[in-house]
Design a protein around this motif. Structure first.
Motif, PDB file in Angstrom:
ATOM      1  N   GLU A   1      15.465 -35.396   7.322  1.00  0.00           N
ATOM      2  CA  GLU A   1      14.996 -34.035   7.036  1.00  0.00           C
ATOM      3  C   GLU A   1      14.823 -33.111   8.151  1.00  0.00           C
ATOM      4  O   GLU A   1      14.047 -33.485   8.967  1.00  0.00           O
ATOM      5  CB  GLU A   1      13.929 -34.098   6.044  1.00  0.00           C
ATOM      6  CG  GLU A   1      13.136 -32.970   5.559  1.00  0.00           C
ATOM      7  CD  GLU A   1      12.180 -33.322   4.427  1.00  0.00           C
ATOM      8  OE1 GLU A   1      12.264 -34.013   3.638  1.00  0.00           O
ATOM      9  OE2 GLU A   1      11.174 -32.812   4.630  1.00  0.00           O
ATOM     10  N   MET A   2      15.379 -31.880   7.774  1.00  0.00           N
ATOM     11  CA  MET A   2      15.032 -30.929   8.950  1.00  0.00           C
ATOM     12  C   MET A   2      14.386 -29.638   8.308  1.00  0.00           C
ATOM     13  O   MET A   2      15.133 -29.019   7.605  1.00  0.00           O
ATOM     14  CB  MET A   2      16.394 -30.577   9.401  1.00  0.00           C
ATOM     15  CG  MET A   2      17.268 -31.957   9.973  1.00  0.00           C
ATOM     16  SD  MET A   2      18.754 -31.391  10.784  1.00  0.00           S
ATOM     17  CE  MET A   2      18.378 -31.550  12.454  1.00  0.00           C
ATOM     18  N   GLY A   3      13.463 -29.063   9.046  1.00  0.00           N
ATOM     19  CA  GLY A   3      12.715 -28.024   8.395  1.00  0.00           C
ATOM     20  C   GLY A   3      13.210 -26.804   9.275  1.00  0.00           C
ATOM     21  O   GLY A   3      13.007 -26.653  10.592  1.00  0.00           O
ATOM     22  N   LEU A   4      13.482 -25.773   8.570  1.00  0.00           N
ATOM     23  CA  LEU A   4      13.543 -24.549   9.006  1.00  0.00           C
ATOM     24  C   LEU A   4      12.310 -23.454   9.306  1.00  0.00           C
ATOM     25  O   LEU A   4      11.796 -23.202   8.370  1.00  0.00           O
ATOM     26  CB  LEU A   4      14.454 -23.626   8.238  1.00  0.00           C
ATOM     27  CG  LEU A   4      16.154 -24.241   7.870  1.00  0.00           C
ATOM     28  CD1 LEU A   4      16.526 -24.120   6.575  1.00  0.00           C
ATOM     29  CD2 LEU A   4      16.875 -23.757   8.959  1.00  0.00           C
ATOM     30  N   LEU A   5      11.966 -23.191  10.462  1.00  0.00           N
ATOM     31  CA  LEU A   5      10.846 -22.372  10.966  1.00  0.00           C
ATOM     32  C   LEU A   5      11.503 -21.141  11.599  1.00  0.00           C
ATOM     33  O   LEU A   5      12.057 -21.257  12.269  1.00  0.00           O
ATOM     34  CB  LEU A   5      10.077 -23.252  11.363  1.00  0.00           C
ATOM     35  CG  LEU A   5       8.852 -22.678  11.934  1.00  0.00           C
ATOM     36  CD1 LEU A   5       7.727 -22.450  10.965  1.00  0.00           C
ATOM     37  CD2 LEU A   5       8.065 -23.346  12.956  1.00  0.00           C
ATOM     38  N   GLY A   6      10.846 -19.929  11.130  1.00  0.00           N
ATOM     39  CA  GLY A   6      10.990 -18.675  11.803  1.00  0.00           C
ATOM     40  C   GLY A   6      10.272 -17.606  11.048  1.00  0.00           C
ATOM     41  O   GLY A   6       9.564 -17.579  10.215  1.00  0.00           O
ATOM     42  N   LEU A   7      10.286 -16.447  11.800  1.00  0.00           N
ATOM     43  CA  LEU A   7       9.784 -15.229  11.430  1.00  0.00           C
ATOM     44  C   LEU A   7      10.244 -14.807  10.085  1.00  0.00           C
ATOM     45  O   LEU A   7      11.298 -15.146   9.920  1.00  0.00           O
ATOM     46  CB  LEU A   7       9.579 -14.384  12.502  1.00  0.00           C
ATOM     47  CG  LEU A   7       9.079 -14.781  13.783  1.00  0.00           C
ATOM     48  CD1 LEU A   7       8.886 -13.594  14.725  1.00  0.00           C
ATOM     49  CD2 LEU A   7       7.778 -15.421  13.965  1.00  0.00           C
ATOM     50  N   PRO A   8       9.199 -13.839   9.467  1.00  0.00           N
ATOM     51  CA  PRO A   8       9.863 -13.362   8.263  1.00  0.00           C
ATOM     52  C   PRO A   8      11.295 -12.514   8.552  1.00  0.00           C
ATOM     53  O   PRO A   8      11.382 -11.963   9.661  1.00  0.00           O
ATOM     54  CB  PRO A   8       9.001 -12.322   7.773  1.00  0.00           C
ATOM     55  CG  PRO A   8       7.734 -12.605   8.383  1.00  0.00           C
ATOM     56  CD  PRO A   8       8.202 -13.277   9.547  1.00  0.00           C
TER      57      PRO A   8
ATOM     58  N   THR B   1      24.615 -37.051   4.708  1.00  0.00           N
ATOM     59  CA  THR B   1      24.065 -35.721   4.244  1.00  0.00           C
ATOM     60  C   THR B   1      22.772 -35.506   5.162  1.00  0.00           C
ATOM     61  O   THR B   1      22.154 -36.424   5.797  1.00  0.00           O
ATOM     62  CB  THR B   1      23.449 -36.028   2.985  1.00  0.00           C
ATOM     63  OG1 THR B   1      22.562 -36.990   2.954  1.00  0.00           O
ATOM     64  CG2 THR B   1      24.779 -36.110   1.912  1.00  0.00           C
ATOM     65  N   LEU B   2      22.614 -34.494   5.364  1.00  0.00           N
ATOM     66  CA  LEU B   2      21.110 -33.855   6.072  1.00  0.00           C
ATOM     67  C   LEU B   2      20.467 -33.111   5.091  1.00  0.00           C
ATOM     68  O   LEU B   2      21.074 -32.385   4.229  1.00  0.00           O
ATOM     69  CB  LEU B   2      21.389 -33.001   7.374  1.00  0.00           C
ATOM     70  CG  LEU B   2      22.088 -33.668   8.427  1.00  0.00           C
ATOM     71  CD1 LEU B   2      22.718 -32.736   9.580  1.00  0.00           C
ATOM     72  CD2 LEU B   2      21.327 -34.735   9.156  1.00  0.00           C
ATOM     73  N   THR B   3      19.040 -33.492   5.062  1.00  0.00           N
ATOM     74  CA  THR B   3      18.116 -32.579   4.135  1.00  0.00           C
ATOM     75  C   THR B   3      17.590 -31.470   4.646  1.00  0.00           C
ATOM     76  O   THR B   3      17.080 -31.600   5.968  1.00  0.00           O
ATOM     77  CB  THR B   3      17.108 -33.494   3.580  1.00  0.00           C
ATOM     78  OG1 THR B   3      17.795 -34.560   2.714  1.00  0.00           O
ATOM     79  CG2 THR B   3      16.314 -32.842   2.474  1.00  0.00           C
ATOM     80  N   PHE B   4      17.829 -30.197   4.304  1.00  0.00           N
ATOM     81  CA  PHE B   4      17.170 -29.158   4.895  1.00  0.00           C
ATOM     82  C   PHE B   4      15.828 -28.483   3.997  1.00  0.00           C
ATOM     83  O   PHE B   4      15.918 -28.767   2.952  1.00  0.00           O
ATOM     84  CB  PHE B   4      18.236 -28.120   5.216  1.00  0.00           C
ATOM     85  CG  PHE B   4      19.470 -28.448   6.009  1.00  0.00           C
ATOM     86  CD1 PHE B   4      19.071 -28.333   7.400  1.00  0.00           C
ATOM     87  CD2 PHE B   4      20.423 -29.002   5.365  1.00  0.00           C
ATOM     88  CE1 PHE B   4      20.263 -28.669   8.307  1.00  0.00           C
ATOM     89  CE2 PHE B   4      21.258 -29.298   6.480  1.00  0.00           C
ATOM     90  CZ  PHE B   4      21.387 -29.193   7.830  1.00  0.00           C
ATOM     91  N   VAL B   5      14.821 -28.375   4.662  1.00  0.00           N
ATOM     92  CA  VAL B   5      13.787 -27.468   4.143  1.00  0.00           C
ATOM     93  C   VAL B   5      13.763 -25.993   4.178  1.00  0.00           C
ATOM     94  O   VAL B   5      13.256 -25.888   5.607  1.00  0.00           O
ATOM     95  CB  VAL B   5      12.436 -28.271   4.508  1.00  0.00           C
ATOM     96  CG1 VAL B   5      11.244 -27.569   3.559  1.00  0.00           C
ATOM     97  CG2 VAL B   5      12.722 -29.818   3.940  1.00  0.00           C
TER      98      VAL B   5
ATOM     99  N   ASN C   1       6.441 -33.442   7.215  1.00  0.00           N
ATOM    100  CA  ASN C   1       7.501 -34.434   6.834  1.00  0.00           C
ATOM    101  C   ASN C   1       8.898 -34.513   7.430  1.00  0.00           C
ATOM    102  O   ASN C   1       9.663 -35.205   7.206  1.00  0.00           O
ATOM    103  CB  ASN C   1       7.637 -34.551   5.135  1.00  0.00           C
ATOM    104  CG  ASN C   1       6.175 -34.856   4.599  1.00  0.00           C
ATOM    105  OD1 ASN C   1       5.590 -35.626   4.979  1.00  0.00           O
ATOM    106  ND2 ASN C   1       6.001 -34.161   3.504  1.00  0.00           N
ATOM    107  N   SER C   2       9.367 -33.418   8.142  1.00  0.00           N
ATOM    108  CA  SER C   2      10.401 -33.236   8.829  1.00  0.00           C
ATOM    109  C   SER C   2      10.684 -34.038   9.903  1.00  0.00           C
ATOM    110  O   SER C   2       9.809 -34.351  10.600  1.00  0.00           O
ATOM    111  CB  SER C   2      10.557 -31.925   9.103  1.00  0.00           C
ATOM    112  OG  SER C   2      10.542 -30.913   8.035  1.00  0.00           O
ATOM    113  N   ASP C   3      11.795 -34.760   9.990  1.00  0.00           N
ATOM    114  CA  ASP C   3      12.090 -35.597  11.164  1.00  0.00           C
ATOM    115  C   ASP C   3      12.448 -34.674  12.257  1.00  0.00           C
ATOM    116  O   ASP C   3      12.497 -35.382  13.497  1.00  0.00           O
ATOM    117  CB  ASP C   3      13.400 -36.493  10.948  1.00  0.00           C
ATOM    118  CG  ASP C   3      13.180 -37.419   9.604  1.00  0.00           C
ATOM    119  OD1 ASP C   3      12.215 -37.916   9.707  1.00  0.00           O
ATOM    120  OD2 ASP C   3      13.740 -37.114   8.699  1.00  0.00           O
TER     121      ASP C   3
END
Ligand SMILES: Nc1nc2c(ncn2[C@@H]2O[C@H](COP(=O)(O)OP(=O)(O)O)[C@@H](O)[C@H]2O)c(=O)[nH]1
Ligand SMILES: [Mg+2]
Length: 360
Positions: free
Chosen positions: A2-9, A62-66, A89-91
């Protein structure tokens, strides 16, 4: 994975999420919620094998994205930590930074170019880890005054002090050369700077064509120094191409100088950066790719398929994909002696076609 997408607005997270998963992030979601979606990792080997075996089912990795809520640098620490909690919970982390220029999409000047956003995001993660380490250290310290720390607590304390010292100097936990055992001892902190991290630069069409964007050399230097993976995508354009009929896509991609879709480039960078490989299983029922860590032994790989197979593992039959393709049938490959029978300790390699033999 699982991969979490983090960034500014307004950096393009939801656009990239849609590109990677085909899920429209705008769909019914409450403010502050994260959205999960699955991206299929295309693999020509699976496609080829599926053509040969004609199985009932073909399954790609598959890859899970958040798609996480935006990290608003103006909001207070508590709100920012609430956003960051989605990373727990992101890897792995995908730090999305905006390079695209579009006057119609608001962008406060102080957010700066791709390099300054990256700096801001990595600082956020460092500060969060620093706080977590401090809190945990304080709690353990208070307990230690009341009673003698257990050996585990003592071990955790000493690793925490190392982590805190490193973080205080601006070094991510992944740079502190902690052993696997030490990382386990501070596992309850769930350090975000210990997670594998990739930077996704969201560029516009002109930047994509030119192969450059403002702040590029600083971004590349930061990624090198921070051991961060780096991928350049054009979320919007690639999502638009992805929504075209398949026959039309190739023309547009070629025009933009793209040789493969965004998810493929990202998957390759992620697999490389995270040390992941795929092994393959074949048969009439299913042809499938399985994702494992590099260096995984046969028995543990069997456990990916089913815990029962791991428990009852006897041996595995292994043939590299390329070798198999000269024979194109297991019986033929076997007759030529190219299928190896291996024990539980054998390291499985990328592209190995594996059959697990299990006992009763
Ligand atoms: N011009 C242009 N606009 C983009 C690009 N990527 C995203 N956008 C637009 O920027 C706005 C914010 O994008 P969004 O994905 O919602 O950003 P988020 O806040 O990070 O989730 C939307 O209106 C998108 O259509 C791009 O590459 N070029
Ligand atoms: Mg969004």
């Amino acid at each position: 994975m699982e991969m979490g997408l983090l960034g500014l607005p307004q950096s393009g997270k939801s656009t990239i999420f849609r590109l990677l998963t085909g899920t429209d992030a705008a769909t019914s979601r409450k403010r502050g919620e994260a959205l999960r979606g699955v991206g299929v990792v295309s693999d020509p080997r699976v496609t080829e094998l599926s053509g040969i075996f004609r199985p009932k089912k073909t399954t790609y990795a598959t890859l899970t994205f958040v798609d996480m809520p935006s990290l608003d640098l103006e909001s207070d620490r508590k709100d920012r930590n609430k956003v960051l909690q989605h990373v727990q919970n992101s890897d792995a982390l995908l730090l999305v930074v905006r390079a695209f220029e579009d006057a119609a999409v608001a962008w406060p000047g102080r957010y700066g170019d791709a390099a300054s956003q990256l700096e801001a995001l990595t600082t956020e993660l460092l500060v969060r880890d620093l706080e977590v380490a401090e809190t945990r250290l304080t709690n353990l310290g208070e307990q230690a005054r009341k009673r003698k720390p257990s050996p585990e607590e003592a071990a955790e304390l000493s690793v925490l002090e190392l982590a805190l010292a490193g973080l205080g100097e601006g070094r991510p936990v992944s740079h502190l050369q902690l052993t696997a055992e030490q990382l386990r001892q501070v596992g309850s902190c769930g350090f975000f700077t210990a997670k594998p991290t990739l930077v996704v630069v969201n560029v516009d069409e002109d930047q994509l064509r030119a192969g450059t964007y403002p702040g590029q050399s600083e971004v590349e230097a930061q990624c090198l120094a921070g051991r961060l993976g780096l991928v350049t995508l054009s979320g919007q354009i690639e999502a638009e191409i992805g929504s075209l009929p398949p026959d039309d896509r190739a023309v547009f991609m070629e025009d933009l100088g793209l040789t493969e879709p965004g998810i493929d480039r990202l998957a390759r960078a992620a697999y490389g950066h995270l040390g992941l490989i795929s092994f393959l299983t074949v048969g009439e029922d299913e042809v499938r790719a399985w994702t494992i860590n590099q260096g995984t032994a046969a028995r543990a790989a069997a456990g990916k398929i089913h815990t029962d197979l791991e428990r009852r593992f006897v041996r595995a039959e292994v043939v590299p994909y390329e070798t198999f393709m000269t024979y194109r049938a297991l019986a033929e490959a076997r007759a030529h002696g190219v299928i190896r029978s291996v024990g539980k300790e054998e390291i499985i390699r990328d592209g190995d076609i594996v059959t697990i033999l299990a006992g009763a």
